[in-house]
Design an enzyme around this catalytic site. Structure first.
Site, PDB file in Angstrom:
ATOM      1  N   HIS A 102       0.819  -1.226   0.000  1.00 49.59           N
ATOM      2  CA  HIS A 102       0.000   0.000   0.000  1.00 49.59           C
ATOM      3  C   HIS A 102       0.849   1.270   0.000  1.00 49.59           C
ATOM      4  O   HIS A 102       0.339   2.349  -0.305  1.00 49.59           O
ATOM      5  CB  HIS A 102      -0.976   0.006   1.187  1.00 49.59           C
ATOM      6  CG  HIS A 102      -0.358   0.269   2.523  1.00 49.59           C
ATOM      7  ND1 HIS A 102      -0.048  -0.735   3.413  1.00 49.59           N
ATOM      8  CD2 HIS A 102      -0.003   1.430   3.142  1.00 49.59           C
ATOM      9  CE1 HIS A 102       0.450  -0.205   4.517  1.00 49.59           C
ATOM     10  NE2 HIS A 102       0.503   1.110   4.381  1.00 49.59           N
ATOM     11  N   ASP A 132       0.163  -7.642   1.406  1.00 53.27           N
ATOM     12  CA  ASP A 132       0.628  -6.261   1.571  1.00 53.27           C
ATOM     13  C   ASP A 132       2.156  -6.174   1.554  1.00 53.27           C
ATOM     14  O   ASP A 132       2.770  -5.482   2.371  1.00 53.27           O
ATOM     15  CB  ASP A 132       0.085  -5.643   2.858  1.00 53.27           C
ATOM     16  CG  ASP A 132       0.135  -4.110   2.824  1.00 53.27           C
ATOM     17  OD1 ASP A 132       0.362  -3.543   1.726  1.00 53.27           O
ATOM     18  OD2 ASP A 132      -0.063  -3.482   3.879  1.00 53.27           O
ATOM     19  N   SER A 210       4.840   2.422   7.881  1.00 52.85           N
ATOM     20  CA  SER A 210       4.441   1.302   7.039  1.00 52.85           C
ATOM     21  C   SER A 210       5.603   0.836   6.166  1.00 52.85           C
ATOM     22  O   SER A 210       6.259   1.632   5.508  1.00 52.85           O
ATOM     23  CB  SER A 210       3.273   1.703   6.144  1.00 52.85           C
ATOM     24  OG  SER A 210       2.111   1.922   6.898  1.00 52.85           O
TER      25      SER A 210
END
Length: 324
Positions: A102, A132, A210
């Site tokens: 993402h 992911d 992230s």
């Protein structure tokens, strides 16, 4: 009486002048520097954390992405440039960098900043929406690359000490510490599918973390920080990481000569609003076609953005009305 009043006035003036002179003398005196209180050596756990950070930080990278967003305005298009940041880590000495899917999913371009401050354009190698995970490639020389040490997530225990290094809010090389709060959690991946076996930690994870590594006390990669659960979008002590055993499997598939197995139509459907704008009453209008796929080779084409001297406008994509 008049002379007495004058005398009193003189006394007052003299006293005021004297007080003012004393204050001026005090303010002019040099301020003393407080002596430093010595301390003993750092505690053993502090020294361990510092050593771990100094050893692992060169393996962690800052990722900057840019995306051109198009906003439909009838038959015309307005474009905005959106920039974002994330974290990642060096996987090997070939220049492969691992991050979250993402982080780069909608990006038109990406750059990787190594710990020495050098900036490298990045190319996408491949990724998995369901897990992911995404792999980038930079052409940095091997001597600049510090591959991260890979551990295992099979034997993790709740209460085990962990550390996260990343770039929250664009602040590079940030260390947070905590413990494993739970194992086997389930979260929703960017594909919309459920991702199971996820690690939960109370180490502070914020936007920008992230794609960064979650480490055990030996400095080994045990997970990839991927999400937080918070109404405000900031760390609330509940962060999630994809377990490293799954990451290792996915990255190995991506980097294999055959690449990861996948199946795809090779097209993206236009949304209903765009279909209505072009007057499509039946069938499926193609918004875009992935180059090199069967759909592209068959001649399917999506919506095209054209430009004349004054403005941008769009031409409708192909409309599929039957299959077979």
């Amino acid at each position: 009486m008049k002379n007495r009043l004058v005398a009193v006035g003189l006394v007052v003036l003299i006293n005021v002048g004297f007080v003012g002179s004393r204050l001026d003398a005090q303010s002019a005196a040099p301020a003393g520097v407080r002596p430093v209180t010595p301390r003993g050596p750092l505690e053993a756990d502090e020294r361990e954390t510092i050593d771990l950070f100094e050893r692992i930080a060169p393996s962690v990278v800052y990722i900057s992405v840019k995306q051109v967003r198009e906003r439909p305005m009838g038959f015309f298009v307005d474009r905005d440039l959106v920039e974002g940041t994330g974290s990642g880590f060096v996987w090997d000495d070939q220049g492969h960098v691992v991050t979250n899917f993402h982080v780069v999913a909608q990006a038109n371009s990406a750059e990787v900043v190594l710990s020495d401050g050098s900036v490298w354009p990045a190319k996408g190698v491949g990724g998995s929406e369901d897990q992911d995970i995404f792999v980038l490639k930079i052409d940095a020389p091997a001597e600049k690359l510090r591959p991260i040490a890979v551990g295992t997530s099979a034997d993790l225990k709740v209460g085990q000490r962990v550390m996260a290094i990343g770039n929250p809010f664009g602040l590079d090389q940030t260390l947070t510490t905590g413990i494993i709060s739970a194992l086997g959690r389930r979260i929703t991946a960017v594909s919309g599918k459920e991702l199971s076996g996820v690690i939960q930690t109370d180490a502070a994870i914020n936007p920008g973390n992230s794609g960064g590594p979650l480490l055990d006390s030996a400095g080994r990669l045990i997970g990839v920080n991927t999400a937080i659960r918070s109404p405000s979008g900031a760390s609330a002590g509940i962060g999630f990481a994809v377990p490293v055993d799954l990451v290792n499997e996915v990255v190995t598939e991506i980097l294999s000569p055959a690449g990861p197995p996948s199946a795809s139509l090779g097209i993206r459907r236009a949304d209903s609003a765009l279909e209505r704008a072009f007057g499509v009453m039946r069938g499926v209008m193609v918004e875009s076609v992935d180059a090199g796929t069967g759909a592209y080779e068959a001649g399917l084409r999506g919506v095209q953005v054209m430009q004349d001297r004054r403005r941008l406008y769009r031409m409708a994509g192909d409309v599929i009305v039957a299959v077979g």
